[in-house]
Design a protein around this motif. Sequence first.
Motif, PDB file in Angstrom:
ATOM      1  N   SER A  67     -21.385  49.624   5.989  1.00  0.00           N
ATOM      2  CA  SER A  67     -20.223  49.332   6.832  1.00  0.00           C
ATOM      3  C   SER A  67     -19.456  48.149   6.293  1.00  0.00           C
ATOM      4  CB  SER A  67     -20.672  49.059   8.274  1.00  0.00           C
ATOM      5  OG  SER A  67     -21.297  50.180   8.850  1.00  0.00           O
ATOM      6  N   ARG A  68     -20.178  47.124   5.884  1.00  0.00           N
ATOM      7  CA  ARG A  68     -19.509  45.938   5.340  1.00  0.00           C
ATOM      8  C   ARG A  68     -18.806  46.261   4.027  1.00  0.00           C
ATOM      9  NH1 ARG A  68     -24.396  43.667   7.461  1.00  0.00           N
ATOM     10  NH2 ARG A  68     -25.417  43.676   5.415  1.00  0.00           N
ATOM     11  N   GLU A  69     -19.422  47.121   3.217  1.00  0.00           N
ATOM     12  CA  GLU A  69     -18.781  47.519   1.964  1.00  0.00           C
ATOM     13  C   GLU A  69     -17.492  48.291   2.229  1.00  0.00           C
ATOM     14  OE1 GLU A  69     -21.584  49.725  -0.329  1.00  0.00           O
ATOM     15  OE2 GLU A  69     -22.553  47.931  -1.144  1.00  0.00           O
ATOM     16  N   ARG A  70     -17.496  49.138   3.245  1.00  0.00           N
ATOM     17  CA  ARG A  70     -16.287  49.926   3.527  1.00  0.00           C
ATOM     18  C   ARG A  70     -15.167  49.049   4.085  1.00  0.00           C
ATOM     19  NH1 ARG A  70     -19.591  55.391   5.554  1.00  0.00           N
ATOM     20  NH2 ARG A  70     -20.597  55.649   3.503  1.00  0.00           N
ATOM     21  N   VAL A  71     -15.519  47.995   4.796  1.00  0.00           N
ATOM     22  CA  VAL A  71     -14.501  47.025   5.208  1.00  0.00           C
ATOM     23  C   VAL A  71     -13.909  46.335   3.975  1.00  0.00           C
ATOM     24  CG1 VAL A  71     -14.069  44.862   6.451  1.00  0.00           C
ATOM     25  CG2 VAL A  71     -15.490  46.646   7.495  1.00  0.00           C
ATOM     26  N   ARG A  72     -14.773  45.972   3.024  1.00  0.00           N
ATOM     27  CA  ARG A  72     -14.269  45.361   1.788  1.00  0.00           C
ATOM     28  C   ARG A  72     -13.362  46.330   1.034  1.00  0.00           C
ATOM     29  NH1 ARG A  72     -19.595  43.143   1.616  1.00  0.00           N
ATOM     30  NH2 ARG A  72     -20.353  44.625   0.055  1.00  0.00           N
ATOM     31  N   GLY A  73     -13.702  47.610   1.051  1.00  0.00           N
ATOM     32  CA  GLY A  73     -12.857  48.611   0.406  1.00  0.00           C
ATOM     33  C   GLY A  73     -11.499  48.724   1.068  1.00  0.00           C
ATOM     34  N   TYR A  74     -11.490  48.658   2.388  1.00  0.00           N
ATOM     35  CA  TYR A  74     -10.229  48.684   3.147  1.00  0.00           C
ATOM     36  C   TYR A  74      -9.354  47.492   2.760  1.00  0.00           C
ATOM     37  CZ  TYR A  74      -7.352  47.803   7.355  1.00  0.00           C
ATOM     38  OH  TYR A  74      -6.327  47.521   8.233  1.00  0.00           O
ATOM     39  N   ARG A  75      -9.956  46.327   2.712  1.00  0.00           N
ATOM     40  CA  ARG A  75      -9.190  45.131   2.361  1.00  0.00           C
ATOM     41  C   ARG A  75      -8.702  45.193   0.921  1.00  0.00           C
ATOM     42  NH1 ARG A  75     -11.273  39.875   5.585  1.00  0.00           N
ATOM     43  NH2 ARG A  75      -9.416  39.126   4.521  1.00  0.00           N
ATOM     44  N   LEU A  76      -9.537  45.731   0.028  1.00  0.00           N
ATOM     45  CA  LEU A  76      -9.128  45.875  -1.369  1.00  0.00           C
ATOM     46  C   LEU A  76      -7.937  46.828  -1.484  1.00  0.00           C
ATOM     47  CD1 LEU A  76      -9.536  45.437  -4.416  1.00  0.00           C
ATOM     48  CD2 LEU A  76     -11.198  47.323  -4.364  1.00  0.00           C
ATOM     49  N   GLY A  77      -7.981  47.930  -0.751  1.00  0.00           N
ATOM     50  CA  GLY A  77      -6.872  48.890  -0.798  1.00  0.00           C
ATOM     51  C   GLY A  77      -5.571  48.279  -0.321  1.00  0.00           C
ATOM     52  N   LEU A  78      -5.640  47.476   0.743  1.00  0.00           N
ATOM     53  CA  LEU A  78      -4.439  46.780   1.217  1.00  0.00           C
ATOM     54  C   LEU A  78      -3.909  45.826   0.155  1.00  0.00           C
ATOM     55  CD1 LEU A  78      -5.475  45.868   4.890  1.00  0.00           C
ATOM     56  CD2 LEU A  78      -3.948  47.718   4.174  1.00  0.00           C
ATOM     57  N   GLU A  79      -4.822  45.075  -0.442  1.00  0.00           N
ATOM     58  CA  GLU A  79      -4.428  44.106  -1.472  1.00  0.00           C
ATOM     59  C   GLU A  79      -3.773  44.811  -2.651  1.00  0.00           C
ATOM     60  OE1 GLU A  79      -6.661  41.117  -4.604  1.00  0.00           O
ATOM     61  OE2 GLU A  79      -7.624  41.565  -2.683  1.00  0.00           O
ATOM     62  N   GLN A  80      -4.342  45.941  -3.065  1.00  0.00           N
ATOM     63  CA  GLN A  80      -3.775  46.676  -4.198  1.00  0.00           C
ATOM     64  C   GLN A  80      -2.376  47.201  -3.885  1.00  0.00           C
ATOM     65  OE1 GLN A  80      -6.945  49.518  -4.722  1.00  0.00           O
ATOM     66  NE2 GLN A  80      -7.946  48.302  -6.314  1.00  0.00           N
ATOM     67  N   ALA A  81      -2.106  47.442  -2.591  1.00  0.00           N
ATOM     68  CA  ALA A  81      -0.785  47.935  -2.190  1.00  0.00           C
ATOM     69  C   ALA A  81       0.173  46.806  -1.832  1.00  0.00           C
ATOM     70  CB  ALA A  81      -0.932  48.881  -0.994  1.00  0.00           C
ATOM     71  N   GLY A  82      -0.285  45.564  -1.970  1.00  0.00           N
ATOM     72  CA  GLY A  82       0.573  44.430  -1.650  1.00  0.00           C
ATOM     73  C   GLY A  82       0.734  44.202  -0.163  1.00  0.00           C
ATOM     74  N   LEU A  83      -0.240  44.655   0.654  1.00  0.00           N
ATOM     75  CA  LEU A  83      -0.176  44.492   2.103  1.00  0.00           C
ATOM     76  C   LEU A  83      -1.154  43.413   2.547  1.00  0.00           C
ATOM     77  CD1 LEU A  83      -0.088  48.240   3.240  1.00  0.00           C
ATOM     78  CD2 LEU A  83       1.840  46.671   2.967  1.00  0.00           C
ATOM     79  N   ARG A  84      -0.763  42.689   3.588  1.00  0.00           N
ATOM     80  CA  ARG A  84      -1.615  41.616   4.106  1.00  0.00           C
ATOM     81  C   ARG A  84      -2.626  42.188   5.098  1.00  0.00           C
ATOM     82  NH1 ARG A  84       1.399  36.419   6.324  1.00  0.00           N
ATOM     83  NH2 ARG A  84       1.921  36.387   4.088  1.00  0.00           N
ATOM     84  N   PHE A  85      -3.856  41.686   5.027  1.00  0.00           N
ATOM     85  CA  PHE A  85      -4.892  42.079   5.985  1.00  0.00           C
ATOM     86  C   PHE A  85      -4.565  41.518   7.359  1.00  0.00           C
ATOM     87  CE2 PHE A  85      -8.837  40.866   8.203  1.00  0.00           C
ATOM     88  CZ  PHE A  85      -9.419  42.112   8.366  1.00  0.00           C
ATOM     89  N   ASN A  86      -4.620  42.378   8.384  1.00  0.00           N
ATOM     90  CA  ASN A  86      -4.345  41.978   9.765  1.00  0.00           C
ATOM     91  C   ASN A  86      -5.576  42.300  10.608  1.00  0.00           C
ATOM     92  OD1 ASN A  86      -3.519  41.628  12.407  1.00  0.00           O
ATOM     93  ND2 ASN A  86      -1.512  42.594  12.113  1.00  0.00           N
ATOM     94  N   ARG A  87      -6.249  41.266  11.094  1.00  0.00           N
ATOM     95  CA  ARG A  87      -7.479  41.469  11.872  1.00  0.00           C
ATOM     96  C   ARG A  87      -7.240  42.314  13.116  1.00  0.00           C
ATOM     97  NH1 ARG A  87     -11.058  43.003  13.797  1.00  0.00           N
ATOM     98  NH2 ARG A  87     -13.136  42.196  14.220  1.00  0.00           N
ATOM     99  N   GLU A  88      -6.023  42.311  13.630  1.00  0.00           N
ATOM    100  CA  GLU A  88      -5.711  43.080  14.839  1.00  0.00           C
ATOM    101  C   GLU A  88      -5.731  44.586  14.591  1.00  0.00           C
ATOM    102  OE1 GLU A  88      -5.400  41.612  17.806  1.00  0.00           O
ATOM    103  OE2 GLU A  88      -5.899  39.781  16.701  1.00  0.00           O
ATOM    104  N   LEU A  89      -5.762  44.979  13.328  1.00  0.00           N
ATOM    105  CA  LEU A  89      -5.769  46.413  12.999  1.00  0.00           C
ATOM    106  C   LEU A  89      -7.178  46.917  12.663  1.00  0.00           C
ATOM    107  CD1 LEU A  89      -2.492  46.709  10.886  1.00  0.00           C
ATOM    108  CD2 LEU A  89      -2.950  47.775  13.103  1.00  0.00           C
TER     109      LEU A  89
END
Length: 288
Positions: A148-170
């Motif tokens: 689960s923690r790895e998949r959260v890291r993957g989500y954050r990595l995907g956002l970063e690669q797309a130039g999007l900021r991580f939003n904890r509310e999402l």
Amino acid sequence: MTALSPDLRLWDPPVTYRIGVAMGVSANPYSGELLRAIRAAAAQAGCDVVLADTGDTGSDEAEVVRGLRADLVDGVLLVPSPGAEPVINGLVRMGVPTVLVDRVAARNDVDQVGTENVHAVASLVRHLTERRHRKIGLISGDESLEVSRERVRGYRLGLEQAGLRFNRELVECGFSNPGGATRATAKLLDGWPSPTALVVADESMLVGVQYEAHRRGIRIGSELAVVGYGDMDWARRVSPAVTTLVQPIADLGRRAVQLLMSRMADPDRPPESVWLTPKFLHGASCGC
């Protein structure tokens, strides 16, 4: 004197090892396929399999593993439950040949086989950003599980690669079960910013997401894009079919048996971690 055909088996081949399999049989939709693959690979290697249902809870898991040890199994294949660290620690400390299957742990003192999570989930996020989604939510799994923690890291990595900021509310935790995912989906859809797309971190939670979207009259694919991680037969039959990353379950089972056989044959070899690549399966739930 009676002649015997050379094709007749006079006795069964000797059993090489007895393998204990500890897993939550009803915890995941793929448990049956995984067990079939383990049994087939074990039979080919001349091994017996003893199945023990952990109920996917830490307390039951500890009791089940003790029972397997008392039953004199030669090695253990363990699909760890949430909070399984004490059980794994005990197996390692006692020198029991052990392979962790699917739910790998953040440690290097035990053999493991699982699917790659970080870059795989990042690819799901990129797929959504290519559809011009910018408010992408995540239904994460049980936080006590390393996957689960790895998949959260993957989500954050995907956002970063797309130039999007991580939003904890999402991000909301669905606790790796349908009910938890239903509540997490409701909270995200009622929140601000409301997501236009959701990444669902495992197959059991997709049921809850589907339920909550249907309850609200939200059309998946056109009004809410949904992608997930896991292989579910129903996900290919619903309309729209769900875009997912499919785990190579049969390969997981076969590779786990191979790792355990190697460990039992050579107890002193260095622990090995094997990562298998999931397959991208496109449906219409992502809106394309």
